[in-house]
Design an enzyme around this catalytic site. Structure first.
Site, PDB file in Angstrom:
ATOM      1  N   GLU A  98       0.836  -1.197   0.000  1.00 60.10           N
ATOM      2  CA  GLU A  98       0.000   0.000   0.000  1.00 60.10           C
ATOM      3  C   GLU A  98       0.874   1.252   0.000  1.00 60.10           C
ATOM      4  O   GLU A  98       1.964   1.244   0.569  1.00 60.10           O
ATOM      5  CB  GLU A  98      -0.852   0.046   1.269  1.00 60.10           C
ATOM      6  CG  GLU A  98      -1.787  -1.122   1.407  1.00 60.10           C
ATOM      7  CD  GLU A  98      -2.447  -1.168   2.784  1.00 60.10           C
ATOM      8  OE1 GLU A  98      -2.980  -2.229   3.119  1.00 60.10           O
ATOM      9  OE2 GLU A  98      -2.413  -0.154   3.497  1.00 60.10           O
ATOM     10  N   CYS A 131       5.485  -7.510   7.001  1.00 58.18           N
ATOM     11  CA  CYS A 131       6.473  -6.928   7.913  1.00 58.18           C
ATOM     12  C   CYS A 131       7.017  -8.008   8.839  1.00 58.18           C
ATOM     13  O   CYS A 131       6.248  -8.817   9.358  1.00 58.18           O
ATOM     14  CB  CYS A 131       5.841  -5.797   8.720  1.00 58.18           C
ATOM     15  SG  CYS A 131       7.042  -5.007   9.826  1.00 58.18           S
ATOM     16  N   CYS A 135       4.093  -6.388  15.132  1.00 61.25           N
ATOM     17  CA  CYS A 135       3.510  -5.697  16.289  1.00 61.25           C
ATOM     18  C   CYS A 135       2.080  -6.195  16.512  1.00 61.25           C
ATOM     19  O   CYS A 135       1.330  -6.414  15.554  1.00 61.25           O
ATOM     20  CB  CYS A 135       3.496  -4.187  16.051  1.00 61.25           C
ATOM     21  SG  CYS A 135       5.155  -3.526  15.849  1.00 61.25           S
ATOM     22  N   SER A 238       9.458   4.314  16.386  1.00 60.96           N
ATOM     23  CA  SER A 238       8.133   3.843  16.824  1.00 60.96           C
ATOM     24  C   SER A 238       8.290   3.189  18.179  1.00 60.96           C
ATOM     25  O   SER A 238       8.560   2.003  18.285  1.00 60.96           O
ATOM     26  CB  SER A 238       7.582   2.827  15.815  1.00 60.96           C
ATOM     27  OG  SER A 238       7.506   3.409  14.543  1.00 60.96           O
ATOM     28  N   ASN A 314      -5.854   3.258  14.922  1.00 59.83           N
ATOM     29  CA  ASN A 314      -6.925   2.954  13.975  1.00 59.83           C
ATOM     30  C   ASN A 314      -7.237   1.468  14.114  1.00 59.83           C
ATOM     31  O   ASN A 314      -6.384   0.632  13.817  1.00 59.83           O
ATOM     32  CB  ASN A 314      -6.451   3.293  12.566  1.00 59.83           C
ATOM     33  CG  ASN A 314      -7.589   3.746  11.682  1.00 59.83           C
ATOM     34  OD1 ASN A 314      -8.631   4.181  12.172  1.00 59.83           O
ATOM     35  ND2 ASN A 314      -7.403   3.637  10.395  1.00 59.83           N
ATOM     36  N   CYS A 357      -1.784   0.907   8.157  1.00 52.85           N
ATOM     37  CA  CYS A 357      -1.252   0.318   6.940  1.00 52.85           C
ATOM     38  C   CYS A 357      -1.289  -1.204   7.015  1.00 52.85           C
ATOM     39  O   CYS A 357      -1.024  -1.789   8.048  1.00 52.85           O
ATOM     40  CB  CYS A 357       0.169   0.800   6.720  1.00 52.85           C
ATOM     41  SG  CYS A 357       0.417   1.306   5.047  1.00 52.85           S
TER      42      CYS A 357
HETATM   43 FE1  SF4 Z   1       5.761  -3.607  11.075  1.00 56.77          FE
HETATM   44 FE2  SF4 Z   1       5.288  -1.041  11.686  1.00 56.77          FE
HETATM   45 FE3  SF4 Z   1       3.273  -2.808  11.612  1.00 56.77          FE
HETATM   46 FE4  SF4 Z   1       5.081  -2.954  13.585  1.00 56.77          FE
HETATM   47  S1  SF4 Z   1       3.642  -1.245  13.197  1.00 56.77           S
HETATM   48  S2  SF4 Z   1       4.282  -4.688  12.352  1.00 56.77           S
HETATM   49  S3  SF4 Z   1       6.947  -2.324  12.496  1.00 56.77           S
HETATM   50  S4  SF4 Z   1       4.526  -2.155   9.854  1.00 56.77           S
END
Ligand code: SF4
Length: 375
Positions: A98, A131, A135, A238, A314, A357
């Site tokens: 995306e 990813c 997370c 982050s 979100n 995302c």
């Molecule tokens: Fe990956 Fe960022 Fe989603 Fe964590 S928040 S899983 S680092 S895309």
């Protein structure tokens, strides 16, 4: 196999053209057609001979993705879901990513006190398919890493979004970039750095490095390496939790990397580049939003002399985390502010999409009904 022209620098394209018997300076013309005149085929490049155009068409390609979804929210935010070809080779393993364009037209005062409209067009780019970090609150990490994007593919995201902008007038070009889409940019380090260079290059996007933000979950060796690159980009960490114990519950990689190590690498980044680091903090109701969390976060921010961005979560329905109320978020902000920290609450639009995302790609893979999340 054709070469993705967006993966090349001006210099590299010049070399390739020379090998094909063309004048090196043609590379500048090709790049101008691609990045400024928005050509999508070599046939459109009418200041090149027919023969040269035919050779270019045989050897190179401009866009390699298919636009699977093209969504515009009422506030003008644009989200594209791109499908990459299923070809062998790094970054060519197919998959969906995306990218998002967030428009912002703010009234601001110039140095003479006149009201001017500051027009920003921010692109949020992905660097990986899926990813590897996983997370607990994020849709992108739910199925792990499926592959790294190539330089050309990251650049293609930015160019695809540029094609959505008007050709002239206010808002006709991307002004800001955030690497906050799918993936961990510093886990695809070489590609991220090379893409930043194309985004900054005068022959391509010509975006100031100061308007480019690379966001990381906190990989100390790569953060230090980035500090050495001589690129004036902003580094955003982050953090999402103010202590290791809580962080391990929501970010699996926190099991191997402590906040102390991240703070040390962040300090190094600041010392080397003079650029203040930003801490990103997604507000997850009842998880990391208590007053003691705000006090702990203030300590971390002060050690690092970092700015803090509080981001409304979100919601991803399957994951069970909740978005806090405005009262909770502003109360949290006040505690940080009283402790002397420079803290902002993100407007609930573009950045919110970045936080969400991966949802679109996930919905698409599962064939679910598509919505633009909360907008
Ligand atoms: Fe990956 Fe960022 Fe989603 Fe964590 S928040 S899983 S680092 S895309």
């Amino acid at each position: 196999m054709k070469t993705h022209v967006l993966s090349l620098t001006l210099e590299e394209l010049g070399e390739r053209l020379a090998e094909l018997g063309m004048a090196k300076f043609r590379a500048k013309q090709v790049m101008e057609w691609v990045y400024q005149k928005r050509a999508t085929t070599f046939e459109e490049m009418t200041n090149l001979s027919k023969g040269d155009r035919a050779v270019l068409g045989e050897q190179f390609e401009i866009f390699t993705s298919a636009v699977q979804r093209d969504l515009v929210a009422p506030d003008g935010t644009q989200k594209l879901l791109l499908k990459w070809p299923e070809e062998p080779g790094e970054g060519k393993g197919g998959g969906l990513t995306e990218c998002v364009m967030i428009p912002c037209d703010d009234d601001q005062c110039d140095e003479y006190g006149n009201t001017v409209v500051a027009t920003r067009r921010t692109a949020c780019l992905s660097t990986q398919v899926g990813c590897p970090v996983g997370c607990a609150f994020c849709a992108s990490g739910m199925e792990g890493l499926q592959g790294n994007l190539t330089v050309g593919q990251v650049v293609e995201e930015a160019l695809r979004l540029t094609h959505k902008l008007p050709r002239e007038g206010p808002g006709h070009r991307l002004t800001n970039i955030v690497f906050m889409g799918m993936g961990e940019p510093l886990a695809n380090y070489a590609v991220t750095v090379a893409a930043v260079k194309v985004l900054m290059a005068p022959w391509a996007f010509h975006i100031s490095g100061r308007k480019i933000t690379v966001s990381t979950v906190g990989l100390p060796p790569q953060m230090k390496r980035l500090a050495e690159e001589g690129l004036p980009v902003t580094l955003a960490i982050s953090l999402h939790a103010p202590n290791d114990e809580l962080r391990k519950r929501i970010i699996p990689w926190a099991n191997k990397i402590s906040i102390e190590q991240i703070v040390e690498a962040g300090k190094y980044y600041f010392e080397k580049t003079g650029r203040e680091v930003t801490l990103e903090y997604i507000m997850l109701e009842g998880v990391n939003t208590l007053p003691e969390h705000a006090r702990e976060l203030a300590q971390v921010a002060k050690k690092l002399r970092a700015n803090v961005n509080l981001i409304y979560y979100n919601e991803v329905p399957e994951l069970g985390f909740k978005r806090p109320s405005g009262q909770v978020v502003f109360g949290f902000q006040n505690i940080l502010r009283s402790a002397g920290v420079n803290v902002h609450v993100r407007k609930s639009r573009g950045r919110e999409i970045a936080a969400a995302c991966g949802q679109l790609a996930r919905q698409d893979r599962r064939g679910a009904a598509l919505t633009v999340n909360g907008r």
